[in-house]
Design an enzyme around this catalytic site. Structure first.
Site, PDB file in Angstrom:
ATOM      1  N   ASN A   1       0.876  -1.173   0.000  1.00 32.82           N
ATOM      2  CA  ASN A   1       0.000   0.000   0.000  1.00 32.82           C
ATOM      3  C   ASN A   1       0.912   1.221   0.000  1.00 32.82           C
ATOM      4  O   ASN A   1       1.494   1.563   1.031  1.00 32.82           O
ATOM      5  CB  ASN A   1      -0.881  -0.044   1.259  1.00 32.82           C
ATOM      6  CG  ASN A   1      -1.692   1.222   1.437  1.00 32.82           C
ATOM      7  OD1 ASN A   1      -1.766   2.062   0.539  1.00 32.82           O
ATOM      8  ND2 ASN A   1      -2.307   1.369   2.610  1.00 32.82           N
ATOM      9  N   TRP A   2       1.028   1.848  -1.168  1.00 34.19           N
ATOM     10  CA  TRP A   2       1.974   2.963  -1.283  1.00 34.19           C
ATOM     11  C   TRP A   2       1.430   4.252  -0.686  1.00 34.19           C
ATOM     12  O   TRP A   2       2.131   5.261  -0.610  1.00 34.19           O
ATOM     13  CB  TRP A   2       2.355   3.190  -2.762  1.00 34.19           C
ATOM     14  CG  TRP A   2       3.107   2.040  -3.387  1.00 34.19           C
ATOM     15  CD1 TRP A   2       3.416   0.825  -2.819  1.00 34.19           C
ATOM     16  CD2 TRP A   2       3.632   1.979  -4.725  1.00 34.19           C
ATOM     17  NE1 TRP A   2       4.100   0.038  -3.711  1.00 34.19           N
ATOM     18  CE2 TRP A   2       4.248   0.711  -4.893  1.00 34.19           C
ATOM     19  CE3 TRP A   2       3.651   2.868  -5.802  1.00 34.19           C
ATOM     20  CZ2 TRP A   2       4.870   0.316  -6.089  1.00 34.19           C
ATOM     21  CZ3 TRP A   2       4.273   2.479  -7.002  1.00 34.19           C
ATOM     22  CH2 TRP A   2       4.881   1.216  -7.130  1.00 34.19           C
ATOM     23  N   LYS A   3       0.170   4.262  -0.306  1.00 37.43           N
ATOM     24  CA  LYS A   3      -0.488   5.451   0.267  1.00 37.43           C
ATOM     25  C   LYS A   3      -0.236   6.669  -0.635  1.00 37.43           C
ATOM     26  O   LYS A   3      -0.201   6.511  -1.850  1.00 37.43           O
ATOM     27  CB  LYS A   3      -0.007   5.677   1.707  1.00 37.43           C
ATOM     28  CG  LYS A   3      -0.172   4.417   2.556  1.00 37.43           C
ATOM     29  CD  LYS A   3      -0.005   4.650   4.028  1.00 37.43           C
ATOM     30  CE  LYS A   3      -0.197   3.342   4.772  1.00 37.43           C
ATOM     31  NZ  LYS A   3      -0.114   3.487   6.214  1.00 37.43           N
TER      32      LYS A   3
ATOM     33  N   HIS B   1      -9.639   1.426   4.797  1.00 38.52           N
ATOM     34  CA  HIS B   1      -8.364   1.629   5.499  1.00 38.52           C
ATOM     35  C   HIS B   1      -8.585   2.599   6.665  1.00 38.52           C
ATOM     36  O   HIS B   1      -9.356   3.548   6.559  1.00 38.52           O
ATOM     37  CB  HIS B   1      -7.306   2.175   4.541  1.00 38.52           C
ATOM     38  CG  HIS B   1      -5.934   2.133   5.134  1.00 38.52           C
ATOM     39  ND1 HIS B   1      -5.500   3.073   6.037  1.00 38.52           N
ATOM     40  CD2 HIS B   1      -4.927   1.236   5.001  1.00 38.52           C
ATOM     41  CE1 HIS B   1      -4.264   2.762   6.418  1.00 38.52           C
ATOM     42  NE2 HIS B   1      -3.895   1.649   5.811  1.00 38.52           N
TER      43      HIS B   1
ATOM     44  N   GLU C   1      -6.919   4.955   7.796  1.00 42.05           N
ATOM     45  CA  GLU C   1      -6.649   6.377   7.533  1.00 42.05           C
ATOM     46  C   GLU C   1      -7.867   7.035   6.904  1.00 42.05           C
ATOM     47  O   GLU C   1      -8.153   8.209   7.147  1.00 42.05           O
ATOM     48  CB  GLU C   1      -5.405   6.506   6.637  1.00 42.05           C
ATOM     49  CG  GLU C   1      -4.145   6.266   7.456  1.00 42.05           C
ATOM     50  CD  GLU C   1      -2.996   5.636   6.689  1.00 42.05           C
ATOM     51  OE1 GLU C   1      -2.997   5.659   5.446  1.00 42.05           O
ATOM     52  OE2 GLU C   1      -2.082   5.096   7.363  1.00 42.05           O
TER      53      GLU C   1
ATOM     54  N   GLU D   1      -5.540  -4.582  10.685  1.00 38.85           N
ATOM     55  CA  GLU D   1      -4.524  -3.552  10.871  1.00 38.85           C
ATOM     56  C   GLU D   1      -4.796  -2.776  12.158  1.00 38.85           C
ATOM     57  O   GLU D   1      -5.553  -1.802  12.153  1.00 38.85           O
ATOM     58  CB  GLU D   1      -4.541  -2.586   9.680  1.00 38.85           C
ATOM     59  CG  GLU D   1      -4.213  -3.254   8.360  1.00 38.85           C
ATOM     60  CD  GLU D   1      -3.606  -2.269   7.367  1.00 38.85           C
ATOM     61  OE1 GLU D   1      -2.522  -2.565   6.864  1.00 38.85           O
ATOM     62  OE2 GLU D   1      -4.195  -1.211   7.122  1.00 38.85           O
TER      63      GLU D   1
ATOM     64  N   GLY E   1       2.414   2.527  10.624  1.00 35.68           N
ATOM     65  CA  GLY E   1       3.357   3.629  10.418  1.00 35.68           C
ATOM     66  C   GLY E   1       4.499   3.576  11.412  1.00 35.68           C
ATOM     67  O   GLY E   1       4.811   2.525  11.968  1.00 35.68           O
TER      68      GLY E   1
ATOM     69  N   SER F   1       3.338  -2.051  10.371  1.00 42.24           N
ATOM     70  CA  SER F   1       4.794  -2.143  10.570  1.00 42.24           C
ATOM     71  C   SER F   1       5.370  -3.519  10.228  1.00 42.24           C
ATOM     72  O   SER F   1       6.260  -4.005  10.936  1.00 42.24           O
ATOM     73  CB  SER F   1       5.174  -1.746  11.993  1.00 42.24           C
ATOM     74  OG  SER F   1       4.744  -0.432  12.267  1.00 42.24           O
TER      75      SER F   1
ATOM     76  N   GLY G   1       2.772  -1.015   4.311  1.00 44.37           N
ATOM     77  CA  GLY G   1       2.877   0.391   3.952  1.00 44.37           C
ATOM     78  C   GLY G   1       4.336   0.764   3.733  1.00 44.37           C
ATOM     79  O   GLY G   1       4.895   0.543   2.657  1.00 44.37           O
ATOM     80  N   GLY G   2       4.969   1.289   4.775  1.00 46.35           N
ATOM     81  CA  GLY G   2       6.339   1.806   4.691  1.00 46.35           C
ATOM     82  C   GLY G   2       7.322   0.907   3.945  1.00 46.35           C
ATOM     83  O   GLY G   2       8.021   1.359   3.027  1.00 46.35           O
TER      84      GLY G   2
END
Ligand code: PGA
Length: 261
Positions: free
Chosen positions: A9-11, A95, A97, A167, A173, A213, A234-235
């Protein structure tokens, strides 16, 4: 045996140049590997570019959201048909966010789930609790509500195209936290039990990914849990070598699972 899903997930990260290079590197690294399901979800503006750079590899394309209508006067929104047109196979819905920063409700997410599945997309429905909810012992209740309301009125026929991403919000994050493999397994069991109550036996085949994470260092311990069927990353999905290292961990775990059968 459920196939392992490794989804990036590149956000709202990358520019065109970075997105193109990242997609290329992942496509080369994964090649035609098909023991695990690998997908990347770039920002909308780079979907076409990423699609062309993934060509020839088995890496699938996904989007991070959609609007639950085929077309119409919805300024700024993107329809499921448009995503399919660009080659998307997956869409991430619900998601945290979007739930937290954009106020998306379970009801609105449920509309999106229906429209996406009806259109032929594979849905990754995200669920997860906040730290306050965890500390107040509300995790089970929160997850069950998100599943019950998010999947309301869904038929079991749709389950093969549905996966869930657990999640925990406190682990997403750079919080310095990730769920322990045991915590992840426990919540995945809660989710699977609820799915079984709603859909019966087909719930056993639903892929439940963990997100929050996930890194090459913790991926093996998480993916070795019987109900952790993949990762939503993500990251670490923004660095090809880290993402590919997690894909390798999933392949290794798949081989172990096959042997154990
Ligand atoms: P993270 O993000 O891997 O950076 O924690 C996961 C996600 O939000 O999907």
């Amino acid at each position: 045996m459920r196939q392992k899903f490794i989804i990036g997930n590149w956000k709202m990260h990358t520019n065109a140049d970075e997105a193109g290079r990242l997609a290329k590197a992942i496509a080369v690294g994964v090649g035609t590997e098909d023991r695990v399901c690998v997908a990347v979800c770039p920002p909308f503006p780079y979907l076409a570019l990423v699609a062309s750079n993934l060509k020839g590899s088995s890496v699938a394309l996904g989007a991070q959201n959609l609007y639950p209508e085929k077309e119409g006067a919805f300024t700024g929104e993107v329809s499921p048909t448009m995503l399919l047109d660009l080659g998307c196979k997956f869409v991430i819905l619900g998601h945290s966010e979007r739930r937290q920063k954009l106020g998306e409700s379970n009801g609105f997410i449920n509309q999106k789930v229906h429209v996406a599945l009806d259109a032929g997309l594979n849905v990754i429905l995200c669920v997860g609790e906040t730290l306050e909810q965890r500390e107040a012992n509300q995790t089970t209740e929160v997850l069950e509500q998100q599943i019950i309301l998010g999947l309301a009125a869904l038929s079991a026929d749709s389950l093969p195209r549905l996966s869930i991403a657990y999640e925990p919000i406190w682990a997403i994050g750079n919080t310095g936290h990730h769920a322990t493999p045991e915590q992840a397994e426990m919540e995945h069991i809660v989710i699977r039990k609820r799915l079984a109550q709603m859909f019966g036996k087909p719930a056993q085949s639903v892929v439940i990914q963990y997100g929050g994470s996930v890194k090459p260092e913790n991926a093996a311990a998480l993916l070795s849990q019987p109900n952790v069927d993949g990762a939503l990353i993500g990251g670490a999905s923004l660095k090809a070598e880290q993402f590919l290292a997690i894909v390798q961990v999933a392949i290794k775990q798949t081989q172990t699972d096959v042997k154990a059968k």
